[in-house]
Design a protein around this motif. Structure first.
Motif, short mmCIF file in Angstrom:
data_model
loop_
_atom_site.label_atom_id
_atom_site.label_comp_id
_atom_site.label_asym_id
_atom_site.label_seq_id
_atom_site.Cartn_x
_atom_site.Cartn_y
_atom_site.Cartn_z
N SER A 1 0.82 -1.22 0.00
CA SER A 1 0.00 0.00 0.00
C SER A 1 0.85 1.27 0.00
O SER A 1 0.31 2.38 0.06
N GLY A 2 2.17 1.12 -0.05
CA GLY A 2 3.05 2.26 -0.16
C GLY A 2 3.23 3.01 1.14
O GLY A 2 3.05 2.48 2.23
N GLY A 3 3.64 4.29 1.02
CA GLY A 3 3.88 5.11 2.19
C GLY A 3 5.35 5.19 2.55
O GLY A 3 6.21 4.55 1.92
N SER A 4 5.64 5.96 3.60
CA SER A 4 7.02 6.19 4.02
C SER A 4 7.36 5.50 5.33
O SER A 4 8.28 5.91 6.03
N GLY A 5 6.62 4.48 5.67
CA GLY A 5 6.92 3.73 6.88
C GLY A 5 5.71 3.22 7.63
O GLY A 5 5.84 2.40 8.54
N GLN A 6 4.52 3.67 7.26
CA GLN A 6 3.33 3.15 7.93
C GLN A 6 3.05 1.70 7.54
O GLN A 6 2.33 0.98 8.23
N ASN A 7 3.63 1.26 6.42
CA ASN A 7 3.53 -0.13 5.98
C ASN A 7 4.93 -0.72 5.87
O ASN A 7 5.93 -0.02 5.87
N GLY A 8 4.97 -2.04 5.76
CA GLY A 8 6.25 -2.71 5.57
C GLY A 8 6.98 -3.06 6.84
O GLY A 8 8.19 -3.28 6.83
N ASN A 9 6.27 -3.15 7.98
CA ASN A 9 6.90 -3.39 9.27
C ASN A 9 6.52 -4.75 9.85
O ASN A 9 5.37 -5.18 9.74
N GLY A 10 7.48 -5.39 10.49
CA GLY A 10 7.18 -6.65 11.16
C GLY A 10 6.20 -6.45 12.30
O GLY A 10 5.18 -7.13 12.39
N ILE A 11 6.51 -5.49 13.17
CA ILE A 11 5.64 -5.14 14.30
C ILE A 11 5.49 -3.62 14.29
O ILE A 11 6.48 -2.89 14.30
N ASN A 12 4.25 -3.16 14.29
CA ASN A 12 3.94 -1.73 14.21
C ASN A 12 3.14 -1.34 15.45
O ASN A 12 2.04 -1.84 15.67
N VAL A 13 3.72 -0.46 16.27
CA VAL A 13 3.06 0.00 17.50
C VAL A 13 2.73 1.48 17.32
O VAL A 13 3.62 2.29 17.08
N PHE A 14 1.45 1.84 17.47
CA PHE A 14 1.00 3.20 17.22
C PHE A 14 0.11 3.69 18.35
O PHE A 14 -0.94 3.10 18.62
N ARG A 15 0.55 4.73 19.04
CA ARG A 15 -0.17 5.36 20.16
C ARG A 15 -0.31 4.45 21.38
O ARG A 15 -0.91 4.85 22.38
N ALA A 16 0.17 3.25 21.32
CA ALA A 16 -0.05 2.26 22.37
C ALA A 16 1.11 2.27 23.35
O ALA A 16 2.26 1.96 22.99
N GLY A 17 0.84 2.62 24.60
CA GLY A 17 1.88 2.72 25.61
C GLY A 17 2.14 1.40 26.33
O GLY A 17 1.29 0.52 26.40
N SER A 18 3.37 1.28 26.87
CA SER A 18 3.76 0.14 27.71
C SER A 18 3.64 -1.20 26.99
O SER A 18 3.31 -2.22 27.61
N VAL A 19 3.89 -1.21 25.71
CA VAL A 19 3.90 -2.46 24.95
C VAL A 19 5.28 -3.10 25.07
O VAL A 19 6.30 -2.42 24.94
#
Length: 446
Positions: A228-246
């Protein structure tokens, strides 16, 4: 010892009793089932749509409390809606639910105590109207184990406001993300295999910044693209967004278009003990408005950058980067070339890391004015173009650079930086008296 007639008669009766027991078991309706389980009359149907009968069996299982056993075979079905207390167990890899359209293959909402084991959810690459093969919303105590999720034209599974455990499952051949969790309420994701996904492997998100505390442990994640393209929002093994203490620990992550682990606006994230290889951009990334990151004891082999702790301009600060082994760093074939082992900006300690083979810098401290209170000590840096680069901008804060061993550099062990450009002499030999914000001590350069 003699055997009497009575003994022979009793032995004969025993044989008859055993034979009768075997005939009774053979004639029973549901032989060899794990107890207590029932098939509720379901048998494999091949290409025949079995939605109605499967839904009825699931409803009966929830009402009676007797788990539903799905015999090995193929079952064609549209959306199944599961109620609280439903338990379905199949034979791993052999009890296959083939998606036949009509929303998610399995949907769960406002329920408690759902357990799914040994099922294969096969999307057949058909358009998924619900966005994932399994969708669970506001579910307390969801357990998915030994399941396979494959062939989804969208995401694999989507969990919203879910507590529970996803363990020993396989997610593969998925167009979007393998496993997406939003606003988790106490979730553990462990010992899963996630591979061949179009956009991301495992995503841990929140709708607003807040504590999440999901555990992502001992998973194997491979071949994640960014379709889906983008500059880093895709293509990640593990993506953590806004989520604390993960906590992201002890995972094997390889062959991702961008990052192994990317934490965006995710405070108190821990990335510990992960093995990461062949990443297209930054391997381990803490970015944007976070406070607190621990990136420790990881291995990074072959990436455009090993570790980046950045965006002090947006509040990104407070990190420990310690004990990582980073090697075989490369330049990307675009303007954002990277080629750096570790980049750090604010309120952070970088200690005890080993960096070998970076065509740019081993460690970059600050960027222009964005530098404050960084301690870089006790690191080993080998075979880089420049060992350590540090911002000497007039508005930059203080950096302590001490007791590092730097060898095999081509253009200096420690250099001041004006933006991306190294300026002035090698500070490892000339000293840093000319720069009010730098303190250098006991570094060894050879």
């Amino acid at each position: 010892m003699s055997i009497g007639r009575r003994d022979l008669m009793l032995a004969g009766l025993g044989v008859v009793a055993v034979a009768a027991g075997r005939r009774t078991a053979a004639a029973s309706e549901e032989p060899d089932l794990p107890q207590p389980f029932s098939t509720y009359g379901i048998v494999p149907g091949g290409g025949v749509d079995q939605t109605a009968s499967l839904q009825e069996a699931a409803n009966k299982a929830a009402a009676s409390g007797t788990p539903f056993f799905l015999p090995p075979g193929d079952y064609t079905t549209s959306k199944l809606t599961l109620q609280s207390g439903t338990e379905i167990q199949g034979v791993p890899g052999k009890s296959v639910l083939h998606y036949n359209g009509g929303g998610a293959l399995i949907a769960i909402a406002n329920a408690n105590g759902i357990r799914l084991t040994g099922l294969t959810l096969a999307g057949e690459a058909k358009p998924v109207e619900g966005g994932a093969l399994l969708i669970a919303e506001t579910v307390k105590g969801l357990t998915l184990s030994d399941c396979q999720v494959t062939g989804s034209s969208a995401d694999g599974i989507v969990l919203r406001k879910v507590s529970g455990r996803v363990a020993d499952c396989e997610f593969g051949d998925i167009r979007g993300g393998g496993l997406f969790s939003e606003d988790a309420a106490g979730l553990e994701i462990t010992h899963n295999s996630v591979h061949d996904c179009g956009d991301n492997g495992i995503l841990i998100w929140r709708s607003e910044v807040g504590e999440d505390a999901t555990l992502v442990t001992a998973n194997r994640i491979e071949r994640i693209a960014a379709k889906s393209g983008g500059s880093g929002q895709n293509g990640n093994g593990i993506n953590v967004f806004r989520a604390g203490s993960v906590m992201v620990t002890n995972n094997r992550i390889a062959d991702c278009a961008f990052s192994a682990i990317r934490a965006n606006s995710a405070s108190n994230c821990q990335m510990i003990g992960n093995s990461c290889a062949r990443l297209g951009e930054v391997a381990l990334y803490a970015e944007f408005s976070f406070e607190g990151a621990v990136i420790a004891n990881n291995i990074v082999d072959n990436a455009a950058m090993g570790v980046s702790v950045t965006n002090f301009n947006e509040g990104g600060r407070l990190a420990v980067v310690q004990g990582n082994l980073i090697r075989n760093i490369f330049f990307r074939k675009d303007a954002d070339s990277r080629g750096v082992g570790i980049a750090i900006e604010a309120d952070s300690v970088v200690n005890g890391n080993v960096i070998e083979g970076a065509p740019g810098y081993g460690i970059v401290i600050g960027w222009g004015r964005y530098l404050r209170d960084v301690s870089v000590t006790g690191n080993l840096i080998r075979d880089t173009h420049i060992g350590i680069g540090v911002s000497a901008d007039q508005l930059a804060g203080t950096a302590l650079i001490a007791e590092n061993l730097i060898s095999g550099t081509k253009d200096g062990a420690i250099r001041a930086m004006s933006g991306p450009t190294a300026v002035g002499p090698d500070l490892a030999t000339s000293g840093a008296e000319a720069y009010r914000n730098l303190v250098l001590s006991a570094n060894v350069a050879r």
